[in-house]
Design a protein around this motif. Structure first.
Motif, short mmCIF file in Angstrom:
data_model
loop_
_atom_site.label_atom_id
_atom_site.label_comp_id
_atom_site.label_asym_id
_atom_site.label_seq_id
_atom_site.Cartn_x
_atom_site.Cartn_y
_atom_site.Cartn_z
N PHE A 68 0.94 -0.89 -0.25
CA PHE A 68 -0.27 0.02 -0.39
C PHE A 68 0.94 1.25 -0.22
N GLY A 69 0.06 2.13 -1.40
CA GLY A 69 1.09 3.54 -0.89
C GLY A 69 2.27 3.23 -1.98
N TYR A 70 2.44 1.81 -2.06
CA TYR A 70 3.62 2.08 -3.75
C TYR A 70 3.00 2.24 -5.17
N ASN A 71 3.84 2.57 -6.32
CA ASN A 71 3.25 1.78 -7.56
C ASN A 71 4.12 0.49 -7.62
N SER A 72 3.16 -0.35 -8.74
CA SER A 72 3.99 -0.98 -9.29
C SER A 72 5.17 -0.64 -10.48
N VAL A 73 6.03 -2.18 -10.75
CA VAL A 73 7.18 -1.52 -11.53
C VAL A 73 7.25 -2.96 -12.75
N THR A 74 7.17 -2.68 -13.83
CA THR A 74 7.55 -3.38 -14.38
C THR A 74 8.91 -4.09 -15.43
N LYS A 75 9.74 -4.76 -15.41
CA LYS A 75 11.14 -5.12 -15.97
C LYS A 75 10.72 -6.30 -16.80
N ASN A 76 11.43 -6.42 -18.50
CA ASN A 76 11.79 -7.19 -19.15
C ASN A 76 13.61 -7.96 -18.70
N ALA A 77 13.57 -8.87 -18.97
CA ALA A 77 14.89 -10.08 -19.36
C ALA A 77 14.90 -10.74 -20.92
N THR A 78 15.40 -11.53 -20.90
CA THR A 78 15.68 -12.13 -22.07
C THR A 78 15.81 -13.63 -21.46
N ILE A 79 15.31 -14.40 -22.08
CA ILE A 79 15.51 -16.00 -21.70
C ILE A 79 16.18 -16.95 -22.88
N THR A 80 17.57 -16.99 -23.05
CA THR A 80 18.21 -17.81 -23.93
C THR A 80 18.36 -19.03 -24.07
N VAL A 81 17.81 -19.98 -24.32
CA VAL A 81 17.72 -21.26 -24.78
C VAL A 81 18.58 -21.91 -25.60
N ILE A 82 19.83 -22.82 -25.56
CA ILE A 82 20.40 -23.28 -26.36
C ILE A 82 20.90 -24.67 -26.32
N SER A 83 21.95 -24.93 -27.38
CA SER A 83 22.16 -26.30 -27.31
C SER A 83 23.10 -27.45 -26.21
#
Length: 233
Positions: A68-83
């Motif tokens: 309560f009293g704070y705003n949400s924040v959104t972040k992105n990241a990359t998932i890399t799947v390799i052989s």
């Protein structure tokens, strides 16, 4: 405005690998998460189970559920799947006759694909079965290098290696000789059976036995010896 915070870093996974990614936050009671725009589950408010992804790149989006009293924040990241990588182990074994060579290449037990064996101008492709492929070849005496190439598959990267080996004298089979004397009055015959079908072995044996009879101190005649040389029984 006052915002909650979160820490999110890129993720690198091998095909078939799974992780539980815990996101660090401040002033948040939990998080929501999406992979390529599709909502995924979150356990214990802050942990994202990640598994079952094919090879490629994915976008992970995480949003805080603020106190309560704070705003949400959104972040992105990359998932890399390799052989995945796999080693190649090469074993060289010799048969009862040393020139019979068996070369076995071993990769990860779950790998599929093809192994290529190259020895000089000899080249052969062998399918991988339960992580193994074997090549049997007859080679003259000498020193050799075998080059081994793994094709890779949907999970494992290609790889290659080589191994040196020597085919040396000493792998010949023993020749078994069975001699049976047969006496008829003053005449003695010996029937000899050898396991080597080659004419050279037969001739050598005949000459040897004839020499024993003909070369005695009392003289003697080769006619006294009837050596019958036959093939293996």
């Amino acid at each position: 405005d006052t915002y909650s915070t979160l820490t999110l870093e890129d993720v690198v996974l091998n095909i078939g690998e799974s992780i539980n990614l815990t996101v660090m936050t401040k002033n948040a009671t939990g998080i929501t998460a999406m992979i390529d725009g599709k909502e995924v589950s979150v356990v214990n408010n802050f942990t994202i189970p990640i598994s079952g992804l094919d090879k490629g790149n994915y976008t992970l989006t995480v949003t805080t559920i603020p106190v309560f009293g704070y705003n949400s924040v959104t972040k992105n990241a990359t998932i890399t799947v390799i052989s995945r990588n796999t080693n190649i182990n090469v074993d060289v074994a010799f048969g009862e006759i040393v020139n019979d060579v068996r070369i076995t290449a071993t990769v990860n037990p779950s790998a599929t694909g093809v192994i290529e064996f190259v020895i000089g101008d000899k080249l052969v492709y062998v399918p991988v079965n339960k992580g193994k492929a074997a090549y049997e070849v007859f080679l003259p005496l000498g020193d050799y290098d075998v080059d081994v190439y793994y094709s890779g598959d949907s999970v494992f990267n290609p790889n290659s290696t080589s191994k040196s080996f020597s085919v040396k004298e000493g792998g010949k089979k023993d020749t078994v000789v069975i001699a049976t004397p047969m006496v008829n009055g003053e005449s003695v015959s010996i029937m000899v059976v050898v396991t080597d079908r080659s004419s050279s072995s037969s001739n050598d044996l005949t000459n040897y036995l004839s020499g024993l009879i003909g070369g005695g101190s009392e003289g003697g005649s080769n006619d006294a010896l009837n050596a019958i040389i036959s093939g293996a029984i």
